[in-house]
Scaffold this motif. Structure first.
Motif, mmCIF file in Angstrom:
data_model
loop_
_atom_site.group_PDB
_atom_site.id
_atom_site.type_symbol
_atom_site.label_atom_id
_atom_site.label_comp_id
_atom_site.label_asym_id
_atom_site.label_seq_id
_atom_site.Cartn_x
_atom_site.Cartn_y
_atom_site.Cartn_z
ATOM 1 N N UNK A 230 0.854 -1.173 0.071
ATOM 2 C CA UNK A 230 -0.048 0.038 -0.031
ATOM 3 C C UNK A 230 0.816 1.209 0.103
ATOM 4 N N UNK A 231 1.916 1.119 0.882
ATOM 5 C CA UNK A 231 2.927 2.323 0.648
ATOM 6 C C UNK A 231 3.506 2.488 -0.673
ATOM 7 N N UNK A 232 3.825 1.401 -1.257
ATOM 8 C CA UNK A 232 4.711 1.476 -2.593
ATOM 9 C C UNK A 232 3.720 1.979 -3.426
ATOM 10 N N UNK A 233 2.360 1.950 -3.296
ATOM 11 C CA UNK A 233 1.404 2.490 -4.306
ATOM 12 C C UNK A 233 0.783 3.821 -4.064
ATOM 13 N N UNK A 234 1.264 4.314 -3.026
ATOM 14 C CA UNK A 234 0.434 5.765 -2.552
ATOM 15 C C UNK A 234 1.023 6.868 -3.532
ATOM 16 N N UNK A 235 0.120 7.638 -3.799
ATOM 17 C CA UNK A 235 0.685 8.594 -4.678
ATOM 18 C C UNK A 235 1.896 9.533 -4.059
ATOM 19 N N UNK A 236 2.717 9.703 -4.930
ATOM 20 C CA UNK A 236 3.926 10.367 -4.662
ATOM 21 C C UNK A 236 5.023 9.411 -3.983
ATOM 22 N N UNK A 237 4.960 8.007 -3.960
ATOM 23 C CA UNK A 237 5.901 7.124 -3.802
ATOM 24 C C UNK A 237 6.088 6.560 -2.704
ATOM 25 N N UNK A 238 6.636 5.658 -2.410
ATOM 26 C CA UNK A 238 6.536 5.004 -0.901
ATOM 27 C C UNK A 238 7.810 5.874 -0.030
ATOM 28 N N UNK A 239 7.575 5.758 1.207
ATOM 29 C CA UNK A 239 8.218 6.386 2.175
ATOM 30 C C UNK A 239 9.668 5.244 2.335
#
Lengths: 605, 160
Positions: free
Chosen positions: A344-353
């Motif tokens: 889910x983090x990988x696919x969030x807009x803006x890229x993963x943290x």
């Protein structure tokens, strides 16, 4: 108490309807349930045999009351009985040893088996109705005839049941029956010991096949046994445990399994009152299989998946916009919660943290480094989806051993002007263990608070298994685990890749997993009793006292959870509910686990 | 593997006249002469069931029908909003097993029962339900868990 009994009646009824349907199907030749015990007897012969058994008892009873020990001991040791599994002829041969059927005297103590037998033979007026008899077994000699109130049920008769239609039965006067039952009421505890010698050829009790009635009796027996244990009346409790085991065999499905686990736990409690090493979750032996069982539990029912998905959603929302995140998992196990969050983090807009994970786990018995293994696997996964990942594992026998400085690590604060990392703490079924030791929970909550987390996600069982008295805890646990086992009966995940047999194995393993919890709740005390579940309301109070306030879990989590349930075969029975911002997953009307999210009270900051 | 429906290439036959109209109004063109690119274009507009059937036709068709781009189209067509950039999504999903797997294991079980039935022979795919971001998120999460569970940790552990 009464209300709970009614509820258990309802629960037992629904269970027993299944058993009944099964029995009605197999009426043809040999009676199925007795065959399971090793007795071959045709259903059509049952009434006959029942009659003969009764005559037999009366005969034996009368002669034992007299001084005719010789006959009984002859029966027990010298007489040769051929083929005891063919009940009707066997009973005939024994009866022929006695001269005549004796008059209906008040008999001496009868074995528990025949006790059930008699209940069923009560002329209920109509053959077609099952009857419920409420019996109070442990109480002393207080059974007047009025104590029995019989309510004809509207349920259809069970064909496997011993039908009391034969004419000779109705000739026996009701009053003598009542007297008999009175006697039966007072004597069950001692009966098993005294009649053992007399009935040694019939070592296995004859199990009456009316599951509905015996279901009720089973629940009563369980409650009675718990009461006896609470009053330290161990002899009575012991006899009752045996009775429970017998009664349980007449049930089917979930009820039988639950009763089995509870009976075992009660037996352990009775026989080993000192803190025993291998019962609770505190020994190293335990930890060995625990992860494997946990895994199967994960596959077979939605509870853990629900927990993970809802907690992940809360964490994801809390991490919105952060470039550096750190998750602390208080119970790492196999790390099944984290792939989904990483994705889910990988696919969030803006890229993963950039993602840091700290996993905490118990010491392993075989000194293998399970925590590190999991960490490597997750690192490999994160590499696959290109998320910057760092991992640290901590082995701690108890969460209370942890200090904030251990968990935060060197680069938690500002680095080169970047923002400090956002911390989330996740606990799935871990916090309740801390209640076993005084002050442990407060210390851990303090440690968590010192890390200044953005969000703390807590998943706990929705039940109060930490009541003051043993009986309270027992009753609560009985309800809770009956419901859990019911939901497991529903079936196996429809979307699991495992073949049918794998699904079955998952179910069995899950039952063992729950059985361990049952054992801990019932058989352990003090520091050993780690399964101290408490309901959401109580956790609210505790978290509030520690300086946390609730964060409502959004509708996204709700929708995901609801959709998830469609994957599981028992999908209709599961319910997701939202309650004051927390989500609960339950089976029909009973909530079973709750996910809640917390943050540090803003006022205190 | 994928559903093996026995109905075979009937759907494809109904497509042939259409593409024939495009190519040459008077002559019918057989599918074998279409060429891969054109076939791919046709299949891009197909629904999941059609793709599955197409994969049963021949080895060549199967190779085409299992192309991830086609399945990406099938999956994302009904998503109200793709959660992030296409490239991002593609990279992650392909790494975790691909769109075809995603659809077969984690989207299909959720679809309404009517979608599982064969579409009417008019060739027009019946409307599927639109998926919001929560449903998408769930499917993707399940895909990642599935991948993780099957993952064999490699023991090549270089540095710290």
């Amino acid at each position: 108490m009464k209300r709970e009994r009614q509820e258990t009646v309802v629960a037992a009824e629904t269970e027993d309807q299944k058993g009944k349907a099964r029995m009605e199907a197999e009426d043809g030749g040999v009676d199925e349930l007795l065959a399971a015990l090793g007795y071959k007897i045709r259903s059509t012969d049952m009434a006959d045999v029942a009659q003969k058994l009764e005559q037999l008892e009366m005969a034996m009873g009368s002669s034992a009351a007299a001084n005719d020990d010789a006959l009984l001991s002859h029966l027990a040791s010298d007489a040769v009985h051929y083929n005891p599994s063919d009940l009707s002829t066997w009973v005939d041969t024994i009866l022929s040893e006695f001269n005549a059927p004796s008059p209906p005297l008040p008999p001496p103590p009868l074995s528990p088996a025949t006790l059930q037998h008699h209940f069923d033979l009560h002329p209920a007026g109509t053959e077609q109705n099952s009857t419920i008899t409420t019996v109070d077994i442990p109480s002393g000699p207080r059974c007047p005839a009025e104590a029995y109130h019989l309510e004809p049920l509207h349920a259809p008769a069970v064909t496997g049941r011993i039908v009391n239609g034969s004419d000779t039965q109705s000739e026996v006067s009701p009053s003598s029956r009542d007297r008999k039952r009175m006697k039966l009421c007072t004597s069950p505890p001692s009966s098993s010991s005294t009649t053992d010698a007399a009935t040694s050829p019939a070592a296995l009790p004859v199990v009456v096949v009316d599951t509905q009635e015996s279901g009720i009796r089973l629940v009563h027996a369980l409650m009675a046994c718990a009461e006896a244990v609470q009053q330290d009346n161990l002899k009575v409790a012991d006899a009752l445990v045996k009775q429970i085991t017998v009664l349980a065999t007449s049930q089917g499905g979930a009820m039988r399994k639950v009763a089995g686990y509870f009976a075992e736990a009660l037996a352990r409690r009775i026989y080993r009152p000192q803190p025993a090493r291998n019962l609770g979750g505190s020994t190293l032996d335990f930890a060995a299989f625990d992860d494997m069982l946990h895994q199967h539990f994960y596959e077979s029912c939605p509870y853990l998946k629900f927990a993970h998905f809802t907690a992940n959603q809360a964490i994801l929302e809390a991490f919105a916009g952060c470039r550096r995140v750190h998750v602390v998992d208080l119970g790492m196990r196999e790390g099944l919660q984290w792939p989904a969050l990483l994705q889910a983090l990988a696919l969030r807009p803006g890229g993963p943290p950039s993602f840091r994970l700290t996993g905490i786990g118990p010491p392993q018995p075989d000194h293998s480094d399970a925590l590190q293994e999991v960490g490597w696997k997750l690192a490999q996964f994160a590499d696959t989806i290109r998320v910057d990942f760092r991992y640290r594992g901590f082995v701690a026998a108890s969460l209370a051993d942890l200090e904030p400085y251990m968990l935060l690590g060197p680069d938690a604060g500002d680095i080169d002007g970047e923002e400090p990392e956002a911390v989330a703490v996740n606990s799935v079924f871990e916090l309740h263990r801390l209640l076993a030791r005084q002050g442990a929970l407060e210390k851990v909550l303090g440690t968590i608070r010192a890390m200044r987390p953005r969000i703390v996600t807590v998943v706990e069982q929705e039940a109060n298994h930490n009541g003051e008295t043993f009986l309270e805890r027992f009753t609560e646990a009985l309800h809770y685990y009956s419901t859990m086992f019911d939901s497991l009966e529903g079936g196996v995940s429809a979307a699991s890749d495992a073949a049918g047999s794998g699904g079955r194995r998952n179910q069995v393993m899950s039952e063992v997993y729950l059985g361990r919890q049952i054992c801990n709740v019932v058989a352990c005390e003090g520091a050993e009793r780690t399964e101290r579940h408490e309901a959401l309301a109580q956790w609210r109070v505790r978290m509030g006292r520690a300086g946390f306030e609730p964060v409502p879990i959004g509708s996204n989590a709700f929708k995901q959870a609801s959709m998830l349930l469609a994957l599981f075969a028992g999908g209709d029975g599961y319910r997701v509910e939202e309650r004051d911002g927390s989500l609960t997953l339950g089976w029909h009307t009973r909530p079973l686990i709750t996910t809640s999210a917390w943050r540090i009270t803003s006022a205190a900051c | 593997m994928k559903r093996r429906s026995v109905e075979g290439p009937e759907e494809e036959k109904s497509k042939r006249p259409r593409s024939a109209e495009v190519a040459a109004p008077e002559e019918a063109v057989s599918a074998a002469e279409l060429g891969e690119d054109l076939l791919l274009e046709v299949l891009k507009r197909a629904d999941a069931r059609t793709l599955g059937r197409a994969a049963c036709v021949s080895r060549g068709w199967r190779r085409l029908a299992e192309d991830e781009r086609l399945w990406e189209a099938v999956c994302t067509r009904d998503w109200v909003k793709v959660p992030c950039g296409k490239q991002q999504l593609r990279a992650v999903v392909l790494a975790l097993g691909g769109f075809r797997r995603l659809h077969s294991l984690y989207i299909l079980p959720f679809l309404a029962p009517s979608a599982a039935l064969p579409s009417p022979m008019t060739g027009r795919p019946h409307p599927q339900q639109r998926w919001g971001k929560d449903e998408v998120q769930l499917s993707l999460s399940l895909l990642s868990i599935g991948f993780f569970e099957k993952m064999i940790p490699n023991n090549n552990r270089g540095g710290a």
